[in-house]
Scaffold this active site. Structure first.
Site: not given
Length: 473
Positions: A167, A242, A276, A376
């Protein structure tokens, strides 16, 4: 389009794919939900019966064929990434090369899955450990690297003998379709790799609850990762995650300041800061902070913002309006908390494009009360903090929750080794702003994830150890 059991599927439900640089629809694609996901899982389960028994050489050949096809279509793949993600074409071209590298690497690793013979304590016994594929794997990939994140997950899965249901992110499904076109053209057996595009919650719920799925692999936010872990608990699936990062970037007074400044440009502003492992907090020893800040602001001011398809562009758009608003809010909060804008700081309006652009930004005098310190940002904003001692910066750099990547600049070898050990992160770059390579493990600690991707380490989570004891009497 969906790709299930070796066939392309159209459905009545459509999804508009938007170019973030222009705000315009590029294409609409068919989507599916629970029913289609369940069907894809069933086809993967049936395909596993034979695929899991194929030799490493056979699996390697299929991956190698896909590599060749992707190389032939590399320009088309790069343009697709830029159209749906927004990153500059040179960055997209590097992503295509990285995506191909994962397939190449695991085409070779497929032939090197070894078991063990264990010395027996009984002379009449023979002990072995077999390494076998986990089974059906469900992979959920993000939008910021819409091509390479797919091959980084699918390549080791197929190499190990697993089958896959993928997906991709709803905002960047076109890259996934291109990869599956290559799988199809390479003759990958029906059901071995399946593609389902559609609503995240509906598809994700079927993946986590379906007992035929034996592993979930996900790259994305920590919040969503935690939910997937909870939802997978009832069927005790293997998990690799992750998740989010909040990377510190530490510059000591003995560092090569020019190199450290250039390193920030690489780590912070690639993909408009939407990575990231992107630098989030820049800690500079106070004796060189003014020099560093001035040099960084000057170089950042020269970065060119615009449509990634245009020559000379360094920084493309953010992925959507929500991302743009988040960055804008973080910058406003930092200024209210005492930060000083020394470059950028505003939404960027381009005369020819109406996309989601934000100026590359440098904030001096950042402090720990700012939102940008703990959340973040995922945008082209570089806040600069100062520190006095090594012990102080280690304590501040080691985030309570995040532990994906960290960076440190120093010419002192002993200090570099101390920092390597002291930084609580899965990836540490010493004088290196771009440590990620195909042959090395990639992943975090703490709430930044579990499991590793890349190199020989990336194969481990797709394999199970089976212990066999043979009594020879």
């Amino acid at each position: 389009m969906l790709y299930i059991n070796g066939e392309w599927r159209e459905t009545e439900n459509k999804l508009d794919v938007i170019n973030p640089a222009t705000g315009k629809v590029i294409r609409n694609v068919a989507t599916g939900g629970k029913v289609e996901t369940k069907e894809a899982i069933e086809s993967a389960r049936e395909a596993f019966r034979s695929w899991g028994k194929t030799t490493g050489n056979v699996r390697s050949n299929y991956l190698s064929k896909t590599v060749q096809l992707m190389k032939e279509k590399s320009e088309e793949l790069a343009e697709t990434i830029t159209l749906e993600n927004g990153k500059p074409l040179p960055d997209a071209t590097r992503e295509v090369a990285g995506a191909i590298a994962f397939l190449e690497w695991y085409a070779e690793e497929a032939k090197r899955i070894y078991g063990d013979t264990i010395p027996a304590s009984d002379p009449d016994k023979h002990l072995m450990v077999l390494r076998e594929p986990v089974g059906v794997c469900a992979a959920i990939t993000p939008w910021n690297f819409p091509l390479s994140m797919i091959t980084r997950k699918i390549a080791p899965a197929l190499a190990a003998g697993c089958t896959v249901v993928l997906k991709p992110a709803d905002v960047t499904p076109l890259s996934a379709i291109k990869v599956f076109e290559c799988f199809h053209e390479a003759g990958l057996p029906a059901g071995v790799a399946n593609l389902v595009i559609g609503p995240a919650e509906e598809i994700g719920n079927e993946m986590t609850s379906n007992p035929d799925v034996r592993k979930i692999t996900f790259t994305g936010s920590t919040r969503v990762g935690k939910q997937l872990i909870r939802d997978s608990a009832d069927t005790v699936k293997k998990i690799s995650m992750e998740l989010g990062g909040h990377a510190p970037y530490i510059v000591f007074e003995d560092a090569d300041i020019e190199a450290a400044v250039d390193g920030v440009l690489t780590s912070k502003f690639v993909n408009a800061g939407q990575t990231c492992i992107s630098t989030n907090r820049i800690y500079v020893e106070e004796t060189v902070a003014e020099e560093f800040s001035a040099k960084l602001a000057e170089k950042v001011s020269r970065l060119v913002v615009g449509n990634g398809l245009k020559n000379g562009v360094n920084v493309g758009p953010l992925i959507n309006k929500a991302a743009l608003e988040k960055v804008e809010n973080h910058v406003e909060n930092a200024v209210k908390q005492g930060g000083k804008l020394i470059s950028g700081g505003n939404v960027f309006t381009h005369k020819n494009d109406s996309g989601y652009f934000f100026e590359p930004t440098v904030i001096q005098y950042a402090n720990d009360q700012m939102q940008i310190t703990t959340e973040e940002t995922f945008g082209p904003v570089a806040p600069i903090y100062t520190f006095k001692t090594e012990a102080e910066v280690v304590e501040r750099a080691n985030h309570a929750e995040y532990g994906l990547a960290a960076y440190c600049y120093t010419k002192d070898l002993s200090r570099g080794l101390r920092m390597m050990r002291a930084l609580e992160y899965g990836i540490v770059g010493i004088n290196d702003p771009a440590p990620a390579v195909v042959q090395a493990p990639f992943g975090g600690v703490k709430e930044s994830g579990m499991g590793k991707e890349g190199g020989k380490y990336g194969l481990e989570d797709y394999l199970e150890e089976k212990y066999v004891s043979i009594n020879m009497k």
